[in-house]
Design a protein around this motif. Structure first.
Motif, mmCIF file in Angstrom:
data_model
loop_
_atom_site.group_PDB
_atom_site.id
_atom_site.type_symbol
_atom_site.label_atom_id
_atom_site.label_comp_id
_atom_site.label_asym_id
_atom_site.label_seq_id
_atom_site.Cartn_x
_atom_site.Cartn_y
_atom_site.Cartn_z
ATOM 1 N N SER A 1 9.863 0.012 0.803
ATOM 2 C CA SER A 1 9.308 1.104 1.603
ATOM 3 C C SER A 1 9.818 2.428 1.053
ATOM 4 C CB SER A 1 9.685 0.966 3.083
ATOM 5 O OG SER A 1 11.094 1.009 3.244
ATOM 6 N N SER B 1 4.793 0.969 2.535
ATOM 7 C CA SER B 1 5.654 -0.206 2.688
ATOM 8 C C SER B 1 4.892 -1.434 2.240
ATOM 9 C CB SER B 1 6.122 -0.372 4.135
ATOM 10 O OG SER B 1 5.024 -0.605 4.996
ATOM 11 N N ASN C 1 11.189 -6.801 0.607
ATOM 12 C CA ASN C 1 10.497 -5.724 1.305
ATOM 13 C C ASN C 1 10.802 -4.389 0.634
ATOM 14 O OD1 ASN C 1 9.413 -7.434 3.285
ATOM 15 N ND2 ASN C 1 11.239 -7.259 4.562
ATOM 16 N N HIS D 1 1.542 -2.963 -1.645
ATOM 17 C CA HIS D 1 2.035 -2.155 -0.537
ATOM 18 C C HIS D 1 0.897 -1.275 -0.015
ATOM 19 C CE1 HIS D 1 2.515 0.758 -3.853
ATOM 20 N NE2 HIS D 1 2.478 1.702 -2.925
ATOM 21 N N ILE E 1 9.836 4.471 -3.584
ATOM 22 C CA ILE E 1 9.549 3.293 -2.761
ATOM 23 C C ILE E 1 10.499 2.201 -3.228
ATOM 24 C CG2 ILE E 1 7.782 1.638 -2.071
ATOM 25 C CD1 ILE E 1 5.693 3.783 -2.700
#
Length: 242
Positions: free
Chosen positions: A81, A60, A79, A228, A111
């Motif tokens: 993840s 993440s 963001n 990340h 991701i």
């Protein structure tokens, strides 16, 4: 008769004395001693060798969805993840407690991140609001590993280069693709080059097979920088060692 009995008594006593004296001169029977226990030589675990393996984990962080297609706008932050899974290969050598090696991996990844963005230039908007979706679909690292071995346990730090494959999809609120329209000439895919740093713990299950758990922080750039962190687990099979 009396003289005969006396002579027999004296002869018997003399014979008994002689037998006792001879018995006293005989050596004593040896005391039983059990055989010594066998000496067991314990082999020390050896981390030296070439190895291949598999790894997988979860990451993440943050990604600027526009940095893959252009650097004309102010930085944004979305963001991201998702997971990654792939293969590992490497080589290492042990000297005392010190283990030094090289390791590389290539992973399929998913991701992703999405959001609603309003691009600005110098803080000023004007193009409107768009839906964005960012995807890192593969990643690869090539790193040095330096560790401390305590028999079957290996504690290590690692660092090196990273390469990511990323893509961004921008659409209007109505669902119309942006690239080729508002963002004339933009390319929705890019490779991001950067660095990977981390640390881990590995345990030797057998002389050839080991399991690891590690953390990697990957920061990479195309037109701007994304970053990340990943927690990975893996299994390695080593050719060589004990």
């Amino acid at each position: 008769m009396k003289k005969l009995l006396t002579a027999i008594t004296i002869a018997t006593a003399s014979f008994a004395t002689l037998v006792s004296a001879q018995a006293a001169d005989l050596p004593m029977a040896p005391t039983y001693q059990p055989p010594p226990a066998p000496v067991v030589v314990r082999q020390v675990y050896n981390w030296t060798g070439l190895y291949v393996g598999v790894n997988g984990g979860y990451g993440s962080g943050k990604q600027d969805p526009l940095n893959i297609i252009t650097n004309r706008f102010d930085n944004l932050s979305t963001n991201i993840s998702g997971g990654a899974f792939g293969g590992t290969f490497g080589a290492q050598i042990q000297a005392g407690h010190v283990v030094i090696g090289l390791e590389a991996d290539i992973d399929w990844a998913s991701i992703t991140g999405s959001g609603v963005i309003t691009p600005t230039v110098g803080g000023v908007g004007g193009l409107g609001t768009f839906n964005s979706k960012t995807l890192i679909d593969w990643e690869s690292t090539a790193r040095v590993r330096v560790g401390y071995a305590n028999d079957n346990w290996l504690f290590y730090g690692t660092g090196g280069l990273a390469l990511l494959g990323a893509k961004t999809t921008l659409t209007t609120p109505g669902g119309t693709a942006v690239c080729g329209g508002v963002f004339t000439g933009c390319t929705p895919t890019s490779r991001q080059a950067g660095l990977a740093l981390g640390a881990g713990l590995e345990y030797g299950i057998t002389p050839e097979l080991s399991a690891k758990l590690e953390y990697l922080y990957i920061t990479a750039a195309s037109l701007e920088v994304s970053s990340h962190g990943e927690i990975r687990a893996g299994l390695n099979y080593r050719f060589g060692g004990m």
